[in-house]
Design an enzyme around this catalytic site. Structure first.
Site, PDB file in Angstrom:
ATOM      1  N   ASP A 142       0.849  -1.193   0.000  1.00 58.95           N
ATOM      2  CA  ASP A 142       0.000   0.000   0.000  1.00 58.95           C
ATOM      3  C   ASP A 142       0.883   1.240   0.000  1.00 58.95           C
ATOM      4  O   ASP A 142       2.112   1.127  -0.035  1.00 58.95           O
ATOM      5  CB  ASP A 142      -0.964  -0.020   1.209  1.00 58.95           C
ATOM      6  CG  ASP A 142      -2.311   0.599   0.829  1.00 58.95           C
ATOM      7  OD1 ASP A 142      -2.324   1.760   0.367  1.00 58.95           O
ATOM      8  OD2 ASP A 142      -3.345  -0.077   0.964  1.00 58.95           O
ATOM      9  N   HIS A 220      -2.701   3.121  -4.722  1.00 66.61           N
ATOM     10  CA  HIS A 220      -2.130   2.606  -3.461  1.00 66.61           C
ATOM     11  C   HIS A 220      -0.697   2.120  -3.690  1.00 66.61           C
ATOM     12  O   HIS A 220      -0.281   1.105  -3.149  1.00 66.61           O
ATOM     13  CB  HIS A 220      -3.004   1.486  -2.889  1.00 66.61           C
ATOM     14  CG  HIS A 220      -4.288   1.987  -2.290  1.00 66.61           C
ATOM     15  ND1 HIS A 220      -4.351   2.584  -1.051  1.00 66.61           N
ATOM     16  CD2 HIS A 220      -5.553   1.996  -2.776  1.00 66.61           C
ATOM     17  CE1 HIS A 220      -5.608   2.933  -0.786  1.00 66.61           C
ATOM     18  NE2 HIS A 220      -6.363   2.598  -1.827  1.00 66.61           N
ATOM     19  N   GLU A 284      -9.831   2.604  -5.094  1.00 67.90           N
ATOM     20  CA  GLU A 284      -9.424   3.977  -4.789  1.00 67.90           C
ATOM     21  C   GLU A 284      -8.205   4.435  -5.585  1.00 67.90           C
ATOM     22  O   GLU A 284      -7.176   4.789  -5.011  1.00 67.90           O
ATOM     23  CB  GLU A 284      -9.118   4.077  -3.282  1.00 67.90           C
ATOM     24  CG  GLU A 284     -10.318   3.711  -2.432  1.00 67.90           C
ATOM     25  CD  GLU A 284     -10.001   3.639  -0.939  1.00 67.90           C
ATOM     26  OE1 GLU A 284     -10.875   4.002  -0.144  1.00 67.90           O
ATOM     27  OE2 GLU A 284      -8.889   3.211  -0.569  1.00 67.90           O
TER      28      GLU A 284
HETATM   29  C1  ACM Z   1     -11.028  -0.541   0.516  1.00 67.12           C
HETATM   30  O1  ACM Z   1     -11.552  -0.411   1.623  1.00 67.12           O
HETATM   31  N1  ACM Z   1     -10.354   0.466  -0.009  1.00 67.12           N
HETATM   32  C2  ACM Z   1     -11.147  -1.769  -0.249  1.00 67.12           C
END
Ligand code: ACM
Length: 482
Positions: A142, A220, A284
């Site tokens: 991440d 990410h 995201e």
């Molecule tokens: C997430 O909670 N971004 C999968």
């Protein structure tokens, strides 16, 4: 038997014979074998006064039966025999025939925001087996940390696995002035070598657990871009591994370096993790950098695409091509649905307003990971709970959750392969805290995953109390019942 032996099997599936007890060395006596007259996910455990047999329709069902048996032994009266030194157990004669409602009974652990040492991961896998959960989804990368050693990219773990400091307190979003965020006075980091991951995968497999690795892309990715700026959209900018929570705008660039990187990483991931699934994240992913980058826009035109979001689709397509070569199935968060994706992608639906119904209506097989009910990083009660990411999900919220929307037609219901709890670790900094957030919500998750009849919350609590003592005996921390 008056009481069910286990919190997971359906109470009515437990047929006991009062009064008959067996003194034996149970593990030695257990005869386990596959039996194709049973359903693929079904097992039959039978204890009589002379034998213990376990038959199952598949290896995974065999593992479920063994884990049930381990639980019976765990709760049994035991004594050490003087002459032989062997431990003898008294266990009830019984017959359990059971099968889970869902094939995928998952728990996601985020080892990126805070590193989880290998021994603790093993403890969590063992606790999952106790609850007959069978998929451990490892969120390995991440913005705030890269946790898997990759040959040919040493800086991923030399640089990407470490951050100099970590924000404390609740994150209030991108707009929070930097001066208003406070930080720890120490750094944080860690990573797993490939050998350690292989060892962990075998350990989990012994328990009947498949490990599903996640490399979150193309968003990410700030930790990787900090290690190799050429992977990003602004190769001349040196980023740090992210020290605040929230979503980074820094995503993979559109040059060959980023696509080759994705290929190289996924190839090694396929080799380390023998299971059938690889998760490529996809959640995201802001498009700001792609919108602003002349290079990204040039690539978009070259590919004959119009929507900038389709750059994500190109990454998904590329990952799918690599995974297909290794016989792996692509798994991703529900944002994958917003761009091009392969028909056989397995979608993990987490956003309540983009519910599983959307995925199944488009004929995608799905796992339900609803952030309102199955995010175990939320607080479990009102005041006095430790600082968490925000939101509240009580044990009762989990227990009473039905992952299948009532209006879903039968043929779409069949596309839901399972359910999964999420342990995001922004605010989970220690092993004790990880367990506290997991339990007893994981116990309720297991009931959903196995399709145990939801008699009442009270009935669940009645069975849960002795089960919590079982956790205590294993040294597993949990949030006490209210
Ligand atoms: C997430 O909670 N971004 C999968």
């Amino acid at each position: 038997m008056s009481d069910p032996v286990s919190i997971v099997p359906r109470p009515q599936s437990v047929i006991g014979h009062d009064g008959e007890w067996l003194g034996t060395k149970p593990w030695e006596t257990l005869r386990a074998r596959l039996d194709d007259s049973l359903g693929a996910n079904e097992y039959l455990l039978s204890v009589t006064s002379s034998t213990i047999t376990l038959r199952a329709g598949s290896e995974s069902a065999l593992a479920d039966g063994k884990n049930t048996f381990a639980q019976i032994i765990d709760g049994a009266e035991a004594g050490v025999e003087k002459e032989s030194g062997l431990t003898r157990y008294r266990i009830p004669c019984l017959e359990i025939r059971d099968q889970p409602k869902y094939a995928w009974r998952g728990l996601m652990i985020d080892v990126a925001r805070h590193f989880v040492p290998l021994d603790q991961l093993k403890k969590m896998a063992s606790a999952m087996a106790l609850h007959r959960l069978n998929v451990l989804h490892l969120h390995l990368t991440d913005d705030q940390g890269w946790r898997i050693e990759i040959d040919g990219y040493p800086r991923l773990t030399e640089v990407g696995a470490w951050r100099e400091q970590t924000m404390t307190g609740r994150y209030l979003g991108e707009e929070t002035p930097e001066g208003e965020i406070s930080y720890t006075s120490h750094g944080h980091g860690g990573f797993y070598t490939q050998d350690e991951l292989r060892e962990f995968v075998s350990y989990a497999a012994e328990l009947g657990i498949t490990v599903v690795p996640e490399i979150d892309l193309p968003g990410h990715m700030q930790a990787a871009i900090a290690a190799y700026p050429s992977l990003g959209n602004n190769p001349d900018t040196q980023l740090k591994v992210r020290e605040t929570w929230g979503i980074s705008k820094h995503v993979l660039g559109t040059g060959d370096a980023a696509f080759n990187f994705v290929r190289d990483v996924l190839e090694q991931v396929c080799d380390i993790f023998p299971g059938p699934y690889v998760h490529i994240g996809g959640d995201e992913c802001p498009t700001d950098e792609w919108e602003a980058s002349p290079e990204a826009q040039r690539r978009l035109r070259e590919w004959g695409l119009e929507r900038t979001r389709e750059i994500q689709g190109r990454f998904t397509q590329h990952a799918a091509d690599v995974l297909r070569k290794y016989g792996k199935r692509l798994v991703g968060w529900d944002e994958l649905l917003e761009a091009h994706l392969p028909d056989d992608a397995l979608i993990v639906t987490w956003r309540p307003d983009h519910s599983v119904a959307e995925a199944t209506a488009r004929r995608f097989q799905s796992i339900v990971a609803d952030s309102n009910r199955l995010y175990f990083d939320h607080a479990q009660g009102g005041r006095r709970e430790p600082l968490s990411i925000g939101g509240k999900t009580t044990l009762k919220d989990v227990y009473t959750y039905d992952p299948v929307p009532a209006e879903l037609p039968a043929e779409e219901r069949a596309l839901i392969l399972g359910v999964q709890g999420q342990l995001w670790s922004e605010y989970i900094t220690t092993s004790e805290q990880l367990e506290y957030m997991a339990f007893p919500r994981v116990c309720a998750l297991a009931e959903i995953a196995w399709g145990s009849p939801r008699v009442s919350y009270r009935e669940f609590l009645r069975r849960l109390r002795p089960h919590l003592q079982r956790l205590e005996r294993r040294g597993i921390n949990y949030r006490p019942l209210s």
